[in-house]
Design a protein around this motif. Structure first.
Motif, PDB file in Angstrom:
ATOM      1  N   PHE A 166     -10.832  -0.238   4.719  1.00  0.00           N
ATOM      2  CA  PHE A 166     -11.721  -1.125   3.840  1.00  0.00           C
ATOM      3  C   PHE A 166     -13.136  -1.382   4.557  1.00  0.00           C
ATOM      4  CE2 PHE A 166      -7.371  -2.461   2.726  1.00  0.00           C
ATOM      5  CZ  PHE A 166      -7.451  -2.181   1.310  1.00  0.00           C
TER       6      PHE A 166
ATOM      7  N   LEU B  54       0.800  -1.253   0.060  1.00  0.00           N
ATOM      8  CA  LEU B  54       0.015  -0.063  -0.036  1.00  0.00           C
ATOM      9  C   LEU B  54       0.815   1.202  -0.042  1.00  0.00           C
ATOM     10  CD1 LEU B  54      -2.860   1.333   0.508  1.00  0.00           C
ATOM     11  CD2 LEU B  54      -2.461   1.092   2.869  1.00  0.00           C
TER      12      LEU B  54
ATOM     13  N   THR C 151     -11.711 -14.566  -6.139  1.00  0.00           N
ATOM     14  CA  THR C 151     -12.863 -15.484  -5.846  1.00  0.00           C
ATOM     15  C   THR C 151     -13.906 -15.571  -6.974  1.00  0.00           C
ATOM     16  OG1 THR C 151     -14.210 -13.377  -5.544  1.00  0.00           O
ATOM     17  CG2 THR C 151     -13.006 -14.258  -3.594  1.00  0.00           C
TER      18      THR C 151
ATOM     19  N   PRO D  76     -13.979   0.576  -1.490  1.00  0.00           N
ATOM     20  CA  PRO D  76     -12.798  -0.649  -1.238  1.00  0.00           C
ATOM     21  C   PRO D  76     -13.440  -1.879  -0.338  1.00  0.00           C
ATOM     22  CG  PRO D  76     -12.515   1.076   0.000  1.00  0.00           C
ATOM     23  CD  PRO D  76     -13.859   1.447  -0.756  1.00  0.00           C
ATOM     24  N   ALA D  77     -14.270  -2.723  -0.861  1.00  0.00           N
ATOM     25  CA  ALA D  77     -14.988  -3.773   0.075  1.00  0.00           C
ATOM     26  C   ALA D  77     -14.218  -5.027  -0.349  1.00  0.00           C
ATOM     27  CB  ALA D  77     -16.381  -4.012  -0.751  1.00  0.00           C
ATOM     28  N   LEU D  78     -14.124  -5.704   0.920  1.00  0.00           N
ATOM     29  CA  LEU D  78     -13.474  -6.929   0.951  1.00  0.00           C
ATOM     30  C   LEU D  78     -14.351  -7.917   1.452  1.00  0.00           C
ATOM     31  CD1 LEU D  78     -10.363  -7.941   0.445  1.00  0.00           C
ATOM     32  CD2 LEU D  78     -10.937  -5.549   0.395  1.00  0.00           C
TER      33      LEU D  78
ATOM     34  N   SER E 265      -7.229 -14.808   2.066  1.00  0.00           N
ATOM     35  CA  SER E 265      -7.366 -13.373   2.686  1.00  0.00           C
ATOM     36  C   SER E 265      -8.358 -13.371   3.939  1.00  0.00           C
ATOM     37  CB  SER E 265      -7.928 -12.357   1.722  1.00  0.00           C
ATOM     38  OG  SER E 265      -9.333 -12.722   1.389  1.00  0.00           O
ATOM     39  N   CYS E 266      -8.889 -14.434   4.354  1.00  0.00           N
ATOM     40  CA  CYS E 266      -9.843 -14.110   5.596  1.00  0.00           C
ATOM     41  C   CYS E 266      -8.820 -14.741   6.645  1.00  0.00           C
ATOM     42  CB  CYS E 266     -10.945 -15.298   5.542  1.00  0.00           C
ATOM     43  SG  CYS E 266     -12.144 -14.499   4.042  1.00  0.00           S
TER      44      CYS E 266
ATOM     45  N   HIS F 200      -8.550  -9.457  -5.199  1.00  0.00           N
ATOM     46  CA  HIS F 200      -9.204 -10.403  -4.261  1.00  0.00           C
ATOM     47  C   HIS F 200     -10.542 -10.786  -4.953  1.00  0.00           C
ATOM     48  CE1 HIS F 200     -10.695 -12.601  -1.146  1.00  0.00           C
ATOM     49  NE2 HIS F 200     -11.875 -12.004  -0.824  1.00  0.00           N
ATOM     50  N   HIS F 201     -11.165  -9.763  -5.377  1.00  0.00           N
ATOM     51  CA  HIS F 201     -12.905 -10.173  -5.985  1.00  0.00           C
ATOM     52  C   HIS F 201     -12.618 -11.127  -7.219  1.00  0.00           C
ATOM     53  CE1 HIS F 201     -16.820 -10.153  -7.341  1.00  0.00           C
ATOM     54  NE2 HIS F 201     -16.334  -9.521  -8.521  1.00  0.00           N
TER      55      HIS F 201
ATOM     56  N   MET G 115      -7.695   0.002   8.307  1.00  0.00           N
ATOM     57  CA  MET G 115      -7.223   0.490   6.996  1.00  0.00           C
ATOM     58  C   MET G 115      -8.135   1.230   6.295  1.00  0.00           C
ATOM     59  SD  MET G 115      -4.939  -2.781   6.043  1.00  0.00           S
ATOM     60  CE  MET G 115      -4.003  -2.165   4.626  1.00  0.00           C
TER      61      MET G 115
ATOM     62  N   VAL H 104      -8.323 -10.389  10.744  1.00  0.00           N
ATOM     63  CA  VAL H 104      -8.114  -9.888   9.322  1.00  0.00           C
ATOM     64  C   VAL H 104      -9.471  -8.672   9.409  1.00  0.00           C
ATOM     65  CG1 VAL H 104      -8.813 -10.273   6.987  1.00  0.00           C
ATOM     66  CG2 VAL H 104      -7.209 -11.689   8.189  1.00  0.00           C
TER      67      VAL H 104
ATOM     68  N   LYS I 156      -6.473   0.854  -2.893  1.00  0.00           N
ATOM     69  CA  LYS I 156      -7.407   0.049  -2.128  1.00  0.00           C
ATOM     70  C   LYS I 156      -8.511  -0.556  -2.836  1.00  0.00           C
ATOM     71  CE  LYS I 156      -6.826   2.368   2.467  1.00  0.00           C
ATOM     72  NZ  LYS I 156      -7.098   3.004   3.338  1.00  0.00           N
ATOM     73  N   VAL I 157      -9.132   0.229  -3.613  1.00  0.00           N
ATOM     74  CA  VAL I 157     -10.042  -0.587  -4.372  1.00  0.00           C
ATOM     75  C   VAL I 157      -9.332  -1.485  -5.547  1.00  0.00           C
ATOM     76  CG1 VAL I 157     -11.758  -0.057  -6.416  1.00  0.00           C
ATOM     77  CG2 VAL I 157     -11.624   1.415  -4.438  1.00  0.00           C
TER      78      VAL I 157
ATOM     79  N   VAL J  21     -17.214  -3.240  -5.707  1.00  0.00           N
ATOM     80  CA  VAL J  21     -16.130  -2.850  -6.278  1.00  0.00           C
ATOM     81  C   VAL J  21     -16.146  -2.120  -7.317  1.00  0.00           C
ATOM     82  CG1 VAL J  21     -13.908  -3.822  -7.276  1.00  0.00           C
ATOM     83  CG2 VAL J  21     -14.770  -4.932  -5.130  1.00  0.00           C
TER      84      VAL J  21
ATOM     85  N   LEU K 192      -3.800  -9.277   3.389  1.00  0.00           N
ATOM     86  CA  LEU K 192      -3.233  -8.251   4.249  1.00  0.00           C
ATOM     87  C   LEU K 192      -1.751  -8.464   4.879  1.00  0.00           C
ATOM     88  CD1 LEU K 192      -6.110  -6.998   6.538  1.00  0.00           C
ATOM     89  CD2 LEU K 192      -5.347  -6.200   4.353  1.00  0.00           C
ATOM     90  N   ASP K 193      -0.825  -7.612   4.990  1.00  0.00           N
ATOM     91  CA  ASP K 193       0.564  -7.649   5.244  1.00  0.00           C
ATOM     92  C   ASP K 193       0.783  -6.710   6.390  1.00  0.00           C
ATOM     93  OD1 ASP K 193       3.402  -8.823   3.993  1.00  0.00           O
ATOM     94  OD2 ASP K 193       3.598  -7.065   5.036  1.00  0.00           O
TER      95      ASP K 193
ATOM     96  N   GLY L 272       1.003  -3.567   4.208  1.00  0.00           N
ATOM     97  CA  GLY L 272      -0.172  -3.173   4.187  1.00  0.00           C
ATOM     98  C   GLY L 272      -1.008  -4.362   3.598  1.00  0.00           C
ATOM     99  N   PHE L 273      -0.630  -4.271   2.550  1.00  0.00           N
ATOM    100  CA  PHE L 273      -1.292  -5.730   1.556  1.00  0.00           C
ATOM    101  C   PHE L 273      -0.314  -6.296   0.905  1.00  0.00           C
ATOM    102  CE2 PHE L 273      -3.832  -1.869  -0.159  1.00  0.00           C
ATOM    103  CZ  PHE L 273      -3.037  -1.719  -1.498  1.00  0.00           C
TER     104      PHE L 273
ATOM    105  N   PHE M 184      -6.852  -3.394  -4.664  1.00  0.00           N
ATOM    106  CA  PHE M 184      -6.334  -4.645  -3.716  1.00  0.00           C
ATOM    107  C   PHE M 184      -7.985  -5.396  -3.511  1.00  0.00           C
ATOM    108  CE2 PHE M 184      -6.870  -6.193   0.664  1.00  0.00           C
ATOM    109  CZ  PHE M 184      -6.083  -7.126   0.614  1.00  0.00           C
ATOM    110  N   ALA M 185      -9.160  -4.614  -3.476  1.00  0.00           N
ATOM    111  CA  ALA M 185     -10.430  -5.229  -3.417  1.00  0.00           C
ATOM    112  C   ALA M 185     -10.620  -5.990  -4.778  1.00  0.00           C
ATOM    113  CB  ALA M 185     -11.432  -4.347  -3.071  1.00  0.00           C
ATOM    114  N   GLU M 186     -10.343  -5.235  -5.910  1.00  0.00           N
ATOM    115  CA  GLU M 186     -10.753  -5.996  -7.023  1.00  0.00           C
ATOM    116  C   GLU M 186      -9.774  -7.145  -7.310  1.00  0.00           C
ATOM    117  OE1 GLU M 186     -10.667  -3.031 -10.436  1.00  0.00           O
ATOM    118  OE2 GLU M 186     -10.226  -4.513 -11.971  1.00  0.00           O
TER     119      GLU M 186
END
Lengths: 266, 266
Positions: B134, A68, A85, B101-103, A108-109, A81-82, B132, B125, A74-75, B96, A144-145, A149-150, A77-79
């Protein structure tokens, strides 16, 4: 945990997606692999798959692996992960449709890394699932890190981590080539396949091994090998087979002779 | 955790799916709600959604809520979790795409219940994500259970649990009616909406409240209220609004006056 030793099957992102496309899944390959996994009916199995054209281009676009640095990521990161999935959903769909009691366990959970390396892995659900006879399915993910940050966590790192932690009996790595060659078989026509390598032999030939050419934020074939070596050092054999060709993964899961490269400690 | 108090938004499964269908999502409603959430731009927000025509019929078909009794249910458990991730994927896609920034935080990966009640919730998490900036998104799910083997965990139980644990400032419950009535408004034309109820008033009118008629393995409106009461007892106000009507959720998130029912301790 049931009595059979744990098998960990990794399915490369380049096998189940078209790495030259974007968000381009090979559903017919996913279905064939689900069929092979169903047929092999391995007791005590964990499946891990890569990101291919889902995770990698998105992670690259936003510089997720590097961590980060600005709000706008941030979006991203969300994208990242999405989209992972979404690919995972296609894999799960096929596994469940093939009557495999497969449950996705989202990294990620339950994982937090430190500078890209797994630091905390909350694995109590994973252990319960194995004990009950379910097949946990994980994948490369944006996690997340604690320092960055991630970042991006590769499926290969997850494989090696779980194999060592749970004392796996064997690891099967499904990739899109027949195994490890002394040159890149996509370029050099007379490249020779290594059928068996000990760790000391691997060390000697390492720099010859062909790398992945498409976008792979987690290091391609050399990165893969580097991740797996600590598991082999612990005595866990790794079989690298071509998952893009029918029945290779099935045979490897059944412990049958199959074209590919086996890496063993000695 | 940032300074703003936590808001928890629950979106009912009956809002974002057609509960009379099967695996039937209302993507236009999901998109409108994502737009309202984006516009409200609430700091420190958790979103939880229900299962609607995804989770409930599948859970019912295999008797997942009642726990593990036979081997064949295992694939049913896998399927129930999988269909919930499909619905969750549609929600995440929309959030997203609206630059939120949804996870997704998958309950089955971090919650273990005991006889249907949350026993362990690995929330490290979740806490990091909130800190952060999110927006963690959870949903009703099929989860492992220490006594039953597995069961169904309602989104409402998750809402109340997290609200109490994190000391939420308020809870917004988006349903498919205007709030709590003294009779079922879908049947009784002259049903009267309660605009405000204290816990003691709620206790008196409880049995009049209209229930949900479609398949809902987690108890419909009465089950929802029963889950939320402990949070209200802790001083957290609950606003029940019609999420099927535009701008109700937006106004509730902004703390503006909106048609609906507010339940408060006193």
């Amino acid at each position: 945990m049931s009595e059979a030793k744990l098998t960990i099957l990794k399915i490369g992102g380049s096998v189940i997606t078209d790495k030259n496309g974007e968000l381009s899944a090979r559903t017919e390959v996913i279905n064939r692999l689900a069929e092979e996994i169903q047929k092999a009916n391995v007791k005590n199995l964990i499946i891990v798959h890569g990101g291919g054209s889902f995770g990698h281009p998105t992670a690259q676009k936003y510089g997720i692996k590097e961590g980060l640095r600005e709000e706008a990521q941030k979006v991203g990161f969300a994208e990242t992960h999405h989209v992972m999935t979404v690919l995972n959903g296609l894999v799960m769909d096929s596994l469940v449709w093939h009557n495999i009691p497969a449950l996705s366990v989202t990294p990620s959970c339950c994982v937090v890394t430190e500078k890209g390396r797994i630091k905390h892995f909350e694995d109590s659900v994973l252990k319960m699932l194995l004990k009950m006879g379910f097949v946990p399915v994980l994948c490369g993910d944006a996690t997340l890190d604690e320092k960055l940050g991630f970042t991006v966590l590769s499926g290969d790192q997850i494989v090696a981590y779980l194999a060592r932690k749970f004392g796996a009996g064997n690891i099967v790595i499904g990739v899109d080539t027949d195994g490890l060659y002394d040159a890149d078989p996509k370029v050099a026509k007379n490249a020779k396949l290594y059928a068996h390598l000990t760790l000391s032999e691997l060390e000697k030939v390492k720099e010859k091994l062909g790398g992945s050419t498409a976008a792979d934020v987690t290091g391609g074939m050399l990165g893969k090998i580097a991740e797996l070596v600590p598991a082999v050092e612990q005595g866990i054999p790794v079989a690298i087979v071509n998952a893009a060709k029918p029945n290779r993964v099935y045979k490897a899961l059944m412990g049958e002779a199959v074209e590919g490269t086996v890496i063993e400690k000695e």
